[in-house]
Design an enzyme around this catalytic site. Structure first.
Site, PDB file in Angstrom:
ATOM      1  N   GLY A  45       0.910  -1.175   0.109  1.00  0.00           N
ATOM      2  CA  GLY A  45      -0.072  -0.050   0.123  1.00  0.00           C
ATOM      3  C   GLY A  45       0.905   1.312   0.049  1.00  0.00           C
ATOM      4  O   GLY A  45       2.210   1.305   0.413  1.00  0.00           O
ATOM      5  N   GLN A  50       3.057   9.688   1.398  1.00  0.00           N
ATOM      6  CA  GLN A  50       4.203   9.122   1.155  1.00  0.00           C
ATOM      7  C   GLN A  50       5.221   9.383  -0.037  1.00  0.00           C
ATOM      8  O   GLN A  50       6.356   9.259  -0.079  1.00  0.00           O
ATOM      9  CB  GLN A  50       4.205   7.841   1.230  1.00  0.00           C
ATOM     10  CG  GLN A  50       3.318   7.194   2.490  1.00  0.00           C
ATOM     11  CD  GLN A  50       3.276   5.960   2.683  1.00  0.00           C
ATOM     12  OE1 GLN A  50       2.552   5.020   2.078  1.00  0.00           O
ATOM     13  NE2 GLN A  50       4.026   5.143   3.260  1.00  0.00           N
ATOM     14  N   CYS A  98       5.542   0.129   7.531  1.00  0.00           N
ATOM     15  CA  CYS A  98       5.351   1.138   6.834  1.00  0.00           C
ATOM     16  C   CYS A  98       6.706   1.818   5.857  1.00  0.00           C
ATOM     17  O   CYS A  98       7.560   1.833   6.481  1.00  0.00           O
ATOM     18  CB  CYS A  98       4.841   2.410   7.621  1.00  0.00           C
ATOM     19  SG  CYS A  98       4.405   3.948   6.813  1.00  0.00           S
ATOM     20  N   LEU A  99       6.138   1.850   4.544  1.00  0.00           N
ATOM     21  CA  LEU A  99       7.578   2.241   3.966  1.00  0.00           C
ATOM     22  C   LEU A  99       8.188   3.647   4.326  1.00  0.00           C
ATOM     23  O   LEU A  99       9.106   3.817   4.251  1.00  0.00           O
ATOM     24  CB  LEU A  99       7.033   2.428   2.506  1.00  0.00           C
ATOM     25  CG  LEU A  99       6.725   1.173   1.717  1.00  0.00           C
ATOM     26  CD1 LEU A  99       6.169   1.496   0.391  1.00  0.00           C
ATOM     27  CD2 LEU A  99       7.926  -0.056   1.747  1.00  0.00           C
ATOM     28  N   HIS A 140      -4.876   1.302   7.373  1.00  0.00           N
ATOM     29  CA  HIS A 140      -3.290   1.879   7.369  1.00  0.00           C
ATOM     30  C   HIS A 140      -3.220   3.104   6.484  1.00  0.00           C
ATOM     31  O   HIS A 140      -2.711   4.079   6.856  1.00  0.00           O
ATOM     32  CB  HIS A 140      -2.386   0.673   7.158  1.00  0.00           C
ATOM     33  CG  HIS A 140      -0.968   1.160   7.318  1.00  0.00           C
ATOM     34  ND1 HIS A 140      -0.088   0.690   8.249  1.00  0.00           N
ATOM     35  CD2 HIS A 140      -0.262   2.132   6.528  1.00  0.00           C
ATOM     36  CE1 HIS A 140       1.280   1.325   8.109  1.00  0.00           C
ATOM     37  NE2 HIS A 140       1.174   2.101   6.825  1.00  0.00           N
ATOM     38  N   GLU A 141      -3.435   2.675   5.256  1.00  0.00           N
ATOM     39  CA  GLU A 141      -3.535   3.812   4.024  1.00  0.00           C
ATOM     40  C   GLU A 141      -4.245   4.879   4.487  1.00  0.00           C
ATOM     41  O   GLU A 141      -3.830   6.261   4.003  1.00  0.00           O
ATOM     42  CB  GLU A 141      -3.397   3.321   2.703  1.00  0.00           C
ATOM     43  CG  GLU A 141      -2.488   2.078   2.207  1.00  0.00           C
ATOM     44  CD  GLU A 141      -1.221   2.439   2.650  1.00  0.00           C
ATOM     45  OE1 GLU A 141      -0.936   3.640   2.394  1.00  0.00           O
ATOM     46  OE2 GLU A 141      -0.499   1.372   3.322  1.00  0.00           O
ATOM     47  N   HIS A 144      -2.932   7.528   6.747  1.00  0.00           N
ATOM     48  CA  HIS A 144      -1.937   8.381   6.105  1.00  0.00           C
ATOM     49  C   HIS A 144      -2.581   9.762   5.732  1.00  0.00           C
ATOM     50  O   HIS A 144      -1.999  10.614   5.687  1.00  0.00           O
ATOM     51  CB  HIS A 144      -1.197   7.933   4.844  1.00  0.00           C
ATOM     52  CG  HIS A 144      -0.158   6.730   5.437  1.00  0.00           C
ATOM     53  ND1 HIS A 144       1.059   7.418   6.129  1.00  0.00           N
ATOM     54  CD2 HIS A 144       0.172   5.418   5.161  1.00  0.00           C
ATOM     55  CE1 HIS A 144       1.926   6.212   6.433  1.00  0.00           C
ATOM     56  NE2 HIS A 144       1.332   5.463   5.680  1.00  0.00           N
TER      57      HIS A 144
HETATM   58 ZN   LIG Z   1       2.366   3.520   5.914  1.00  0.00          ZN
END
Ligand SMILES: [Zn+2]
Length: 184
Positions: A45, A50, A98-99, A140-141, A144
């Site tokens: 995701g 991000q 998380c990236l 989660h996304e 953000h």
């Molecule tokens: Zn994340």
């Protein structure tokens, strides 16, 4: 085009994002670039903040998990201007990463089921229910887009333990297989 990924400490990750206009230019290209950036980093995701954009878009691709979970095999989608309108079912505890917080994984409680209104990448309206792993990744996304990151859910004790690691990430002192953008 592969964007560098913003990391913990970047103010854009704390912004409440805004809906995009339906005339938004270059949407198809942007969504394509988000998928490319996410795949390059081996994520499932990725949300617009991000890649430095405070707008309400995220992409999810769960097809790599299709071998274990046949239901996820074709789950590759972009979500535009999403609004979660209901959360339901039991809360489930599961480890997340998380990236934007490379190298750190923690357990997070999430509702099993959500109902969300959104536009797909063709700007068609949907009102859909998600549960299980797809629901977790979407939540989660979605966080953000609200300026929330999964470490925010950690206990005060846990937060103290990971503080040093987070500050290393903010300084760029972390190794990743993908390009990151370190906050100035
Ligand atoms: Zn994340």
């Amino acid at each position: 085009m592969i964007y560098p990924i913003t990391v913990y400490g970047d103010p854009v990750l704390r912004k409440i994002t805004t809906d995009i206009d339906t005339n938004f230019e270059g949407l198809e290209k942007l969504v394509g670039d988000m998928f490319e950036t996410m795949h390059n980093a081996e994520g499932v995701g990725l949300a617009a903040p991000q890649i430095g954009l405070a707008i309400r878009i995220f992409v999810v691709d769960l097809s790599p998990l299709g071998e274990d979970e046949p239901l996820l095999k074709d789950f590759k989608r972009g979500f535009i201007n999403p609004q979660i309108i209901d959360r339901d079912g039991d809360k489930v505890l599961m480890e997340e990463g998380c990236l934007s917080i490379p190298g750190l994984r923690e357990e997070v409680w999430r509702y099993d089921t959500i109902r969300m209104k959104y536009l797909d990448t063709e700007l068609k309206e949907h009102d859909e229910q998600f549960s299980g792993f797809a629901s977790r990744v979407i939540q989660h996304e979605y966080d953000h887009l609200e300026g929330v990151m999964f470490v925010d859910y950690c206990s005060p004790l846990k937060k103290r333990i990971i503080k040093g690691k987070l500050s290393d990430i903010t300084k760029g002192q972390v190794s990743t297989s993908y390009r990151i953008k370190v906050p100035r």
